[in-house]
Design a protein around this motif. Structure first.
Motif, mmCIF file in Angstrom:
data_model
loop_
_atom_site.group_PDB
_atom_site.id
_atom_site.type_symbol
_atom_site.label_atom_id
_atom_site.label_comp_id
_atom_site.label_asym_id
_atom_site.label_seq_id
_atom_site.Cartn_x
_atom_site.Cartn_y
_atom_site.Cartn_z
ATOM 1 N N TRP A 89 94.009 -24.161 50.026
ATOM 2 C CA TRP A 89 93.790 -24.954 51.244
ATOM 3 C C TRP A 89 92.395 -25.565 51.169
ATOM 4 C CZ3 TRP A 89 90.060 -22.991 54.868
ATOM 5 C CH2 TRP A 89 89.598 -21.702 54.587
ATOM 6 N N SER A 90 92.124 -26.517 52.032
ATOM 7 C CA SER A 90 90.806 -27.164 52.087
ATOM 8 C C SER A 90 90.207 -26.956 53.462
ATOM 9 C CB SER A 90 90.933 -28.673 51.805
ATOM 10 O OG SER A 90 91.478 -28.889 50.524
ATOM 11 N N ARG A 91 88.911 -26.806 53.507
ATOM 12 C CA ARG A 91 88.240 -26.594 54.793
ATOM 13 C C ARG A 91 88.344 -27.858 55.643
ATOM 14 N NH1 ARG A 91 86.294 -21.610 54.529
ATOM 15 N NH2 ARG A 91 85.433 -20.850 52.558
ATOM 16 N N ALA A 92 88.557 -27.665 56.935
ATOM 17 C CA ALA A 92 88.723 -28.785 57.862
ATOM 18 C C ALA A 92 87.524 -29.707 57.815
ATOM 19 C CB ALA A 92 88.914 -28.260 59.284
ATOM 20 N N GLY A 93 87.815 -31.018 57.703
ATOM 21 C CA GLY A 93 86.743 -32.008 57.679
ATOM 22 C C GLY A 93 86.099 -32.189 56.329
ATOM 23 N N ASP A 94 86.524 -31.414 55.322
ATOM 24 C CA ASP A 94 85.911 -31.527 53.996
ATOM 25 C C ASP A 94 86.980 -31.249 52.942
ATOM 26 O OD1 ASP A 94 84.339 -31.657 51.770
ATOM 27 O OD2 ASP A 94 82.935 -30.085 52.386
ATOM 28 N N GLU A 95 87.761 -32.284 52.618
ATOM 29 C CA GLU A 95 88.884 -32.136 51.696
ATOM 30 C C GLU A 95 88.437 -31.666 50.317
ATOM 31 O OE1 GLU A 95 91.692 -35.384 49.857
ATOM 32 O OE2 GLU A 95 92.282 -35.046 51.934
ATOM 33 N N ALA A 96 87.180 -31.988 49.958
ATOM 34 C CA ALA A 96 86.678 -31.620 48.640
ATOM 35 C C ALA A 96 86.400 -30.123 48.518
ATOM 36 C CB ALA A 96 85.403 -32.403 48.324
ATOM 37 N N ARG A 97 86.283 -29.426 49.652
ATOM 38 C CA ARG A 97 85.976 -27.994 49.607
ATOM 39 C C ARG A 97 87.268 -27.186 49.567
ATOM 40 N NH1 ARG A 97 81.280 -25.467 53.169
ATOM 41 N NH2 ARG A 97 81.768 -23.836 51.654
ATOM 42 N N GLY A 98 87.842 -27.100 48.389
ATOM 43 C CA GLY A 98 89.074 -26.353 48.205
ATOM 44 C C GLY A 98 88.813 -24.861 48.162
ATOM 45 N N VAL A 99 89.787 -24.099 48.644
ATOM 46 C CA VAL A 99 89.690 -22.639 48.654
ATOM 47 C C VAL A 99 91.005 -22.075 48.125
ATOM 48 C CG1 VAL A 99 89.307 -20.576 50.058
ATOM 49 C CG2 VAL A 99 88.232 -22.750 50.723
ATOM 50 N N LEU A 100 90.904 -21.061 47.295
ATOM 51 C CA LEU A 100 92.080 -20.313 46.844
ATOM 52 C C LEU A 100 92.017 -18.920 47.462
ATOM 53 C CD1 LEU A 100 92.278 -21.475 43.127
ATOM 54 C CD2 LEU A 100 94.099 -21.725 44.821
ATOM 55 N N SER A 101 92.870 -18.684 48.441
ATOM 56 C CA SER A 101 92.832 -17.423 49.196
ATOM 57 C C SER A 101 93.687 -16.350 48.529
ATOM 58 C CB SER A 101 93.293 -17.655 50.631
ATOM 59 O OG SER A 101 92.326 -18.362 51.350
ATOM 60 N N PHE A 102 93.301 -15.975 47.303
ATOM 61 C CA PHE A 102 94.009 -14.888 46.640
ATOM 62 C C PHE A 102 93.757 -13.573 47.367
ATOM 63 C CE2 PHE A 102 92.847 -17.477 42.720
ATOM 64 C CZ PHE A 102 94.098 -18.059 42.609
ATOM 65 N N PRO A 103 94.764 -12.695 47.433
ATOM 66 C CA PRO A 103 94.478 -11.327 47.851
ATOM 67 C C PRO A 103 93.481 -10.713 46.864
ATOM 68 C CG PRO A 103 96.845 -11.726 47.813
ATOM 69 C CD PRO A 103 96.197 -12.901 47.151
ATOM 70 N N PRO A 104 92.551 -9.889 47.325
ATOM 71 C CA PRO A 104 91.580 -9.281 46.402
ATOM 72 C C PRO A 104 92.241 -8.587 45.217
ATOM 73 C CG PRO A 104 90.968 -8.834 48.667
ATOM 74 C CD PRO A 104 92.308 -9.496 48.728
ATOM 75 N N LEU A 105 93.452 -8.044 45.425
ATOM 76 C CA LEU A 105 94.157 -7.328 44.369
ATOM 77 C C LEU A 105 94.323 -8.157 43.107
ATOM 78 C CD1 LEU A 105 95.825 -4.689 43.767
ATOM 79 C CD2 LEU A 105 97.835 -5.989 44.501
ATOM 80 N N VAL A 106 94.575 -9.477 43.239
ATOM 81 C CA VAL A 106 94.855 -10.310 42.062
ATOM 82 C C VAL A 106 93.773 -11.347 41.785
ATOM 83 C CG1 VAL A 106 97.345 -10.000 42.275
ATOM 84 C CG2 VAL A 106 96.254 -11.961 43.387
ATOM 85 N N ALA A 107 92.740 -11.456 42.629
ATOM 86 C CA ALA A 107 91.693 -12.466 42.422
ATOM 87 C C ALA A 107 91.052 -12.296 41.047
ATOM 88 C CB ALA A 107 90.631 -12.341 43.507
ATOM 89 N N PRO A 108 90.860 -13.388 40.281
ATOM 90 C CA PRO A 108 90.274 -13.286 38.940
ATOM 91 C C PRO A 108 88.902 -12.608 38.939
ATOM 92 C CG PRO A 108 91.224 -15.453 39.261
ATOM 93 C CD PRO A 108 91.279 -14.768 40.587
ATOM 94 N N THR A 109 88.027 -13.047 39.840
ATOM 95 C CA THR A 109 86.733 -12.395 40.051
ATOM 96 C C THR A 109 86.699 -11.946 41.503
ATOM 97 O OG1 THR A 109 85.651 -13.820 38.421
ATOM 98 C CG2 THR A 109 84.225 -12.679 39.991
#
Length: 652
Positions: free
Chosen positions: A517-537
């Protein structure tokens, strides 16, 4: 985790793919040579994400269910896959543009063109259309040119029925649909030829002589079946039990286009759960019976509908919609696994195979389908394969793949038996004598009964043995077949198999889409909301400045995190703290620890949560303990940080 904020930009696949490319989650293989369709390389974050999903799978299934894991070879002799049916039946229907020679998978072509026409109908009526699924820009442009046409209601209904039943059509039926509805090449408008079968296996030769024909395996299952006797012995001959395998499989896809969703080399995780055919109950069924799942039943699809039924798995088994408890148990466990690793439950359903789609030997089969911008995609198959696999391999090799169970009470049974005059077989069949004997002794009781009737009526039986050019004809001088009564103290049976089969790449891509998803008002600020269990870092350590006094604290935190087995890294670049966090939000890093000059004074640090950007402050030990509690899915943000002070700060 506390979850995504309500305010966010609308999802677009282009934005996600830009992040995946920029951060090298994965990329086309052999890219600098122009690439090869359907082959991909995973970069550092993609490798870590995949490894974490596999680790979660092992813990959720292999450890939790006490399964026996095996790792079998990817090279498979022709004879094995001939016996299993893959050589003759492992195929898709393809058709070719008569002018350009472009190849299409027939069902995908029908689906793509009809969906495009339905989208054009919605546009013509001024309705909101579904997201575009064609991922190639040239194809998208051409498909767009033939849209915005209003359809007759009857045609629209026919199209929707075709889409609902698309997985159940034969090649002949697909050809009739292509002809009736003028399905053409969506890029050029060219006419396509009638569908023909194409075997999906990669053929190879084993050894320098090239005489031993083989294939790269299309699944991991056959290696498990062939080791059944060893696995049963490893389990102290106790039933039921399950084996599991994780490894690469290969399918020569006709026209791979949808990124990781349709590739030619992929990672599979498969389970073969062996059960008594007379008792398919599961001892842990009560633990999951109240879990609600979203079902798309076969009778609904056969009627051309896609209506979902949401009921508990207990009710689904009780009513017979799901064939048995063990199959239902695994459907629920699949659901729990997919939710745990980040699949949105609102975009998850279980679709039952229709009668004309299901393998002839299967008792029931369901696909866990996940919805993405490409539509509903099969990511896990869960089938009751009956006794087919073990039976065919036993018949071919004359090796018994059975379970022997001592009976409390002796059992009197009637069965047909074949007596063979072995002294006469040698002179008659010479080197083929053992083939004929194996054929006769491996027949089922029903087959023996049919042969007995034929022998009684005609005075002979005639049959075909694989590997022999001519039919075999035997009269009473060579064989005798009759029903006999015997007392058995041991019951011998071929187990049935419940098989959950996971496409790890498809699941991984679905998690990526559901997490982005992207933060409201800033399409360039993408976020990947992985559960901590599978997050790469899982943790980013961020010193506020390059001051040398902060370096030992950074090193100490990283050292502690590594001792806890928590993947982490330091970002001590000159960028603002806001930019540093934004870069790692794109990588899905759930937690950030900020070290500042207050840390030097009192050894406290700040902990940031990725999705809401909430921050708390506390001692290093307290922060590390909170991170450890959250990193492996055992505690929420609110629970882990309830004793820490809220920290108000503005990210820049």
């Amino acid at each position: 985790m506390s979850g995504r904020p309500a305010q966010q930009q609308e999802f677009t696949r282009d934005n996600l793919e830009a992040v995946l490319k920029r951060r090298f989650f994965y990329a086309p293989a052999f890219d600098i040579y122009g690439g090869v369709s359907g082959l991909y390389d995973y970069g550092p974050p993609g490798c870590s994400l995949q490894a974490n999903i596999v680790d979660a799978w092992r813990k959720h299934f292999v450890l939790e269910e006490d399964m026996l894991e095996v790792d079998t070879t990817m090279l498979t002799p022709h004879e094995v896959l001939k016996t299993s049916g893959h050589v003759d039946k492992f195929a898709d229907w393809m058709c070719k543009d008569r002018v350009t020679g472009e190849i299409f998978r027939a069902d995908h072509l029908v689906e793509e063109v009809i969906e495009s026409r339905l989208k054009g109908d919605k546009e013509a009526r001024g309705e909101a259309a579904a997201p575009e699924k064609v991922d190639d820009k040239k194809r998208k442009k051409k498909v767009k040119e033939i849209k915005s046409i209003k359809l007759e209601d009857s045609v629209k209904e026919e199209y929707e029925t075709i889409l609902a039943k698309i997985d159940g059509y034969s090649g002949l039926e697909l050809g009739e649909i292509i002809k009736q509805y003028n399905i053409v090449n969506p890029t050029t408008g060219g006419v396509v030829e009638p569908p023909i079968e194409f075997n999906l296996m990669f053929e190879t030769a084993i050894g320098p002589s090239g005489q031993l024909k083989g294939y790269l395996r299309p699944e991991t299952a056959q290696g498990q079946f062939l080791n059944f006797n060893k696995l049963l012995e490893s389990n102290n001959a106790k039933m039921p039990f399950a084996s599991a395998s994780i490894g690469k499989s290969f399918r020569n896809e006709i026209s791979p286009r949808a990124g990781l969703l349709r590739v030619r080399e992929f990672l599979m995780a498969e389970i073969e759960h062996y059960v008594d055919p007379e008792d398919k109950s599961h001892p842990r069924f009560d633990e999951i019976k109240d879990i609600k799942l979203r079902f798309l039943a076969k009778d609904v699809q056969s009627a051309g509908k896609t209506d979902i039924t949401e009921v508990t798995i207990g009710e689904a088994v009780k009513t017979g919609m799901v064939d048995n408890q063990t199959l239902g148990y695994f459907l629920a466990r699949i659901y729990l696994f997919l939710i745990k690793i980040g699949v949105n439950p609102e975009f998850l359903r279980f679709r039952q195979h229709m009668s004309n789609e299901m393998a002839h030997y299967a008792a029931d089969c369901w696909d866990a389908e996940i919805k993405s911008s490409y539509g509903w995609i099969e990511c896990v198959g869960c089938a009751d394969r009956s006794a087919y696999d073990l039976s065919v391999h036993a018949a071919r090799t004359n090796e018994k793949l059975v379970v022997r169970k001592s009976l409390d009470e002796p059992l009197v049974v009637e069965a047909f038996e074949i007596d063979i005059e072995k002294k006469k077989f040698g002179p008659k069949f010479r080197k083929d004598a053992s083939k004929v004997e194996n054929y006769l002794t491996s027949r089922t009781d029903c087959e023996k009964e049919t042969m007995a009737a034929e022998l009684e009526k005609n005075g002979k039986v005639v049959f075909k043995v694989e590997g022999m050019a001519d039919e075999v004809e035997l009269d009473r001088n060579f064989i005798n077949i009759e029903k006999r009564t015997r007392t058995e103290h041991v019951r011998e049976y071929v187990p049935n198999v419940i098989e959950p089969s996971f496409g790890i790449g498809r699941i991984l891509y679905s998690v990526l889409e559901h997490a982005y998803w992207s933060r409201a008002g800033d399409e360039a600020r993408g976020v990947l909301s992985f559960p901590p269990l599978v997050a790469p870092t899982k943790v980013l350590v961020v010193p506020l400045s390059n001051n040398e006094e902060l370096n030992p604290i950074s090193r100490g935190l990283i050292s502690q995190l590594r001792k806890f087995g928590i993947p982490s890294k330091v970002d001590d670049s000159s960028a603002s703290i806001g930019k540093r966090y934004a870069r790692n939000d794109e990588l899905g890093t759930p937690f950030g620890i900020t070290i500042d000059f207050q840390t030097i004074k009192d050894q406290t640090v700040t902990l940031r949560e990725r999705d809401t950007t909430k921050q708390v402050r506390g001692s290093q030990d307290a922060i590390l303990e909170a991170v450890r509690a959250m990193s492996f899915g055992t505690a929420s943000w609110d629970d882990a940080t309830k004793d820490l002070a809220v920290f108000e700060a503005q990210e820049e």
